[in-house]
Design an enzyme around this catalytic site. Structure first.
Site, PDB file in Angstrom:
ATOM      1  N   PRO A  17      -1.600   2.512   4.713  1.00 34.66           N
ATOM      2  CA  PRO A  17      -1.633   2.997   3.330  1.00 34.66           C
ATOM      3  C   PRO A  17      -1.539   4.518   3.205  1.00 34.66           C
ATOM      4  O   PRO A  17      -2.053   5.255   4.039  1.00 34.66           O
ATOM      5  CB  PRO A  17      -2.985   2.506   2.808  1.00 34.66           C
ATOM      6  CG  PRO A  17      -3.799   2.218   4.011  1.00 34.66           C
ATOM      7  CD  PRO A  17      -2.829   1.796   5.078  1.00 34.66           C
ATOM      8  N   ASN A  18      -0.880   4.914   2.150  1.00 33.44           N
ATOM      9  CA  ASN A  18      -0.717   6.311   1.727  1.00 33.44           C
ATOM     10  C   ASN A  18       0.262   7.108   2.582  1.00 33.44           C
ATOM     11  O   ASN A  18       0.572   8.250   2.259  1.00 33.44           O
ATOM     12  CB  ASN A  18      -2.077   7.042   1.665  1.00 33.44           C
ATOM     13  CG  ASN A  18      -3.047   6.354   0.730  1.00 33.44           C
ATOM     14  OD1 ASN A  18      -2.689   6.087  -0.414  1.00 33.44           O
ATOM     15  ND2 ASN A  18      -4.245   6.027   1.188  1.00 33.44           N
ATOM     16  N   ARG A  25       1.505  14.767   0.739  1.00 35.44           N
ATOM     17  CA  ARG A  25       0.093  14.388   0.853  1.00 35.44           C
ATOM     18  C   ARG A  25      -0.644  15.323   1.807  1.00 35.44           C
ATOM     19  O   ARG A  25      -0.323  15.374   3.009  1.00 35.44           O
ATOM     20  CB  ARG A  25       0.012  12.959   1.393  1.00 35.44           C
ATOM     21  CG  ARG A  25      -1.399  12.480   1.652  1.00 35.44           C
ATOM     22  CD  ARG A  25      -1.412  11.187   2.453  1.00 35.44           C
ATOM     23  NE  ARG A  25      -2.788  10.768   2.674  1.00 35.44           N
ATOM     24  CZ  ARG A  25      -3.175   9.920   3.623  1.00 35.44           C
ATOM     25  NH1 ARG A  25      -2.279   9.388   4.437  1.00 35.44           N
ATOM     26  NH2 ARG A  25      -4.438   9.615   3.770  1.00 35.44           N
ATOM     27  N   TYR A  30      -1.554  16.448   7.359  1.00 35.41           N
ATOM     28  CA  TYR A  30      -0.490  15.511   7.737  1.00 35.41           C
ATOM     29  C   TYR A  30       0.888  16.132   7.882  1.00 35.41           C
ATOM     30  O   TYR A  30       1.841  15.430   8.219  1.00 35.41           O
ATOM     31  CB  TYR A  30      -0.450  14.355   6.726  1.00 35.41           C
ATOM     32  CG  TYR A  30      -1.772  13.649   6.603  1.00 35.41           C
ATOM     33  CD1 TYR A  30      -2.369  13.063   7.718  1.00 35.41           C
ATOM     34  CD2 TYR A  30      -2.462  13.597   5.391  1.00 35.41           C
ATOM     35  CE1 TYR A  30      -3.600  12.431   7.624  1.00 35.41           C
ATOM     36  CE2 TYR A  30      -3.692  12.967   5.290  1.00 35.41           C
ATOM     37  CZ  TYR A  30      -4.255  12.392   6.409  1.00 35.41           C
ATOM     38  OH  TYR A  30      -5.479  11.770   6.323  1.00 35.41           O
ATOM     39  N   ASN A  82       0.302   3.264  13.012  1.00 35.40           N
ATOM     40  CA  ASN A  82      -0.656   4.160  12.362  1.00 35.40           C
ATOM     41  C   ASN A  82      -1.333   3.343  11.259  1.00 35.40           C
ATOM     42  O   ASN A  82      -0.781   3.195  10.164  1.00 35.40           O
ATOM     43  CB  ASN A  82       0.038   5.386  11.775  1.00 35.40           C
ATOM     44  CG  ASN A  82      -0.976   6.359  11.186  1.00 35.40           C
ATOM     45  OD1 ASN A  82      -2.149   6.024  11.017  1.00 35.40           O
ATOM     46  ND2 ASN A  82      -0.530   7.560  10.867  1.00 35.40           N
ATOM     47  N   ALA A  85      -5.965   4.600   6.779  1.00 37.51           N
ATOM     48  CA  ALA A  85      -7.383   4.379   6.446  1.00 37.51           C
ATOM     49  C   ALA A  85      -7.898   3.038   6.968  1.00 37.51           C
ATOM     50  O   ALA A  85      -9.107   2.884   7.212  1.00 37.51           O
ATOM     51  CB  ALA A  85      -7.578   4.476   4.938  1.00 37.51           C
ATOM     52  N   HIS A  88     -10.300   2.593  10.053  1.00 37.22           N
ATOM     53  CA  HIS A  88     -11.753   2.717  10.004  1.00 37.22           C
ATOM     54  C   HIS A  88     -12.429   1.549   9.282  1.00 37.22           C
ATOM     55  O   HIS A  88     -13.647   1.531   9.155  1.00 37.22           O
ATOM     56  CB  HIS A  88     -12.124   4.041   9.317  1.00 37.22           C
ATOM     57  CG  HIS A  88     -11.207   5.171   9.694  1.00 37.22           C
ATOM     58  ND1 HIS A  88     -11.149   5.663  10.973  1.00 37.22           N
ATOM     59  CD2 HIS A  88     -10.290   5.877   8.980  1.00 37.22           C
ATOM     60  CE1 HIS A  88     -10.233   6.633  11.027  1.00 37.22           C
ATOM     61  NE2 HIS A  88      -9.703   6.772   9.829  1.00 37.22           N
ATOM     62  N   ASP A  95      -7.935  -8.143  14.246  1.00 38.21           N
ATOM     63  CA  ASP A  95      -7.839  -9.530  14.697  1.00 38.21           C
ATOM     64  C   ASP A  95      -6.380  -9.989  14.757  1.00 38.21           C
ATOM     65  O   ASP A  95      -6.011 -10.777  15.632  1.00 38.21           O
ATOM     66  CB  ASP A  95      -8.644 -10.450  13.769  1.00 38.21           C
ATOM     67  CG  ASP A  95     -10.146 -10.315  13.973  1.00 38.21           C
ATOM     68  OD1 ASP A  95     -10.567  -9.625  14.926  1.00 38.21           O
ATOM     69  OD2 ASP A  95     -10.900 -10.897  13.169  1.00 38.21           O
ATOM     70  N   GLU A 106      -1.939   3.144  19.121  1.00 43.11           N
ATOM     71  CA  GLU A 106      -2.510   3.622  17.852  1.00 43.11           C
ATOM     72  C   GLU A 106      -2.141   5.095  17.683  1.00 43.11           C
ATOM     73  O   GLU A 106      -2.325   5.888  18.609  1.00 43.11           O
ATOM     74  CB  GLU A 106      -4.035   3.458  17.913  1.00 43.11           C
ATOM     75  CG  GLU A 106      -4.756   3.997  16.705  1.00 43.11           C
ATOM     76  CD  GLU A 106      -6.286   3.924  16.871  1.00 43.11           C
ATOM     77  OE1 GLU A 106      -6.781   3.144  17.727  1.00 43.11           O
ATOM     78  OE2 GLU A 106      -6.973   4.670  16.152  1.00 43.11           O
ATOM     79  N   HIS A 108      -2.169   8.635  15.105  1.00 45.28           N
ATOM     80  CA  HIS A 108      -2.631   9.382  13.928  1.00 45.28           C
ATOM     81  C   HIS A 108      -1.979  10.751  13.922  1.00 45.28           C
ATOM     82  O   HIS A 108      -1.920  11.413  14.965  1.00 45.28           O
ATOM     83  CB  HIS A 108      -4.154   9.553  13.939  1.00 45.28           C
ATOM     84  CG  HIS A 108      -4.872   8.250  13.994  1.00 45.28           C
ATOM     85  ND1 HIS A 108      -4.989   7.422  12.903  1.00 45.28           N
ATOM     86  CD2 HIS A 108      -5.465   7.601  15.027  1.00 45.28           C
ATOM     87  CE1 HIS A 108      -5.643   6.316  13.262  1.00 45.28           C
ATOM     88  NE2 HIS A 108      -5.940   6.403  14.541  1.00 45.28           N
ATOM     89  N   ARG A 115     -12.469  15.551  12.100  1.00 44.40           N
ATOM     90  CA  ARG A 115     -12.592  15.462  10.644  1.00 44.40           C
ATOM     91  C   ARG A 115     -13.943  14.822  10.289  1.00 44.40           C
ATOM     92  O   ARG A 115     -14.920  14.995  10.986  1.00 44.40           O
ATOM     93  CB  ARG A 115     -11.391  14.691  10.084  1.00 44.40           C
ATOM     94  CG  ARG A 115     -10.053  15.374  10.421  1.00 44.40           C
ATOM     95  CD  ARG A 115      -8.868  14.633   9.866  1.00 44.40           C
ATOM     96  NE  ARG A 115      -8.927  14.540   8.407  1.00 44.40           N
ATOM     97  CZ  ARG A 115      -8.125  13.772   7.668  1.00 44.40           C
ATOM     98  NH1 ARG A 115      -7.206  13.023   8.276  1.00 44.40           N
ATOM     99  NH2 ARG A 115      -8.237  13.758   6.358  1.00 44.40           N
TER     100      ARG A 115
END
Ligand code: DQA
Length: 155
Positions: A17-18, A25, A30, A82, A85, A88, A95, A106, A108, A115
């Site tokens: 998301p985002n 953003r 980012y 990625n 959010a 977390h 799963d 993974e 980021h 952060r």
């Protein structure tokens, strides 16, 4: 969905998301690259190794889950992810990745360890082949380099 030749490896790059807002953003976290620019660079790099790379972004958890469920049937060899959010928060996405057992890295853009405290916990890191965090768009690129090398050496 693709013009995959037989034997051509397939990498999926999934964005949570985002990340559709990249470019505008929070650029201090980012960067200024848009998602489209990042995707194009990744696609070009994969193509240079004759690897097919497909990208998908969603703001909806269930769409990411359903996409991951489809990975084995699509013959996906490696996922660069990625989770944004959802990193977390999402046991469900974790799963899904555990269920399909497709190797993934993974990624980021920002250094999640530098952060807020809540960003230090990931539901994915212990399942991932590796984690690349904090290198901006290069986080994706370095993850892809690993995947390309791993696929080149795959029996
Ligand atoms: C992110 C880091 C996450 O904490 C955040 O929620 C994001 C992006 C990153 O790429 O740095 O949306 O995954």
């Amino acid at each position: 969905m693709s013009n995959r030749t037989s034997k051509q490896a397939l990498v999926w790059v999934l964005h949570g998301p985002n990340l559709n807002l990249l470019g505008s953003r929070e650029p201090t976290h980012y960067g200024r690259d848009t998602l489209e620019t990042i995707n194009q660079r990744l696609q070009a790099r994969a193509a240079s190794e004759n690897v097919l790379l497909e990208t998908f972004q969603s703001n909806a958890e269930h769409l990411l889950i359903e996409r991951i469920h489809g990975a084995p049937a699509a013959g996906v060899d490696f996922i660069v992810f990625n989770p944004a959010a959802f990193t977390h928060t999402s046991v469900a996405l974790r799963d899904a990745l555990a269920a399909v057992a497709v190797p993934f890295i993974e990624v980021h853009l920002s250094n999640v360890h530098a952060r807020e405290a809540f960003r230090r916990h990931s539901y994915f890191s212990d399942l991932a082949v590796g984690v690349v965090s904090g290198l901006g768009a290069q986080s994706y690129e370095l993850a892809l380099e690993y995947a390309l090398r791993a696929l080149a050496h795959k029996p």
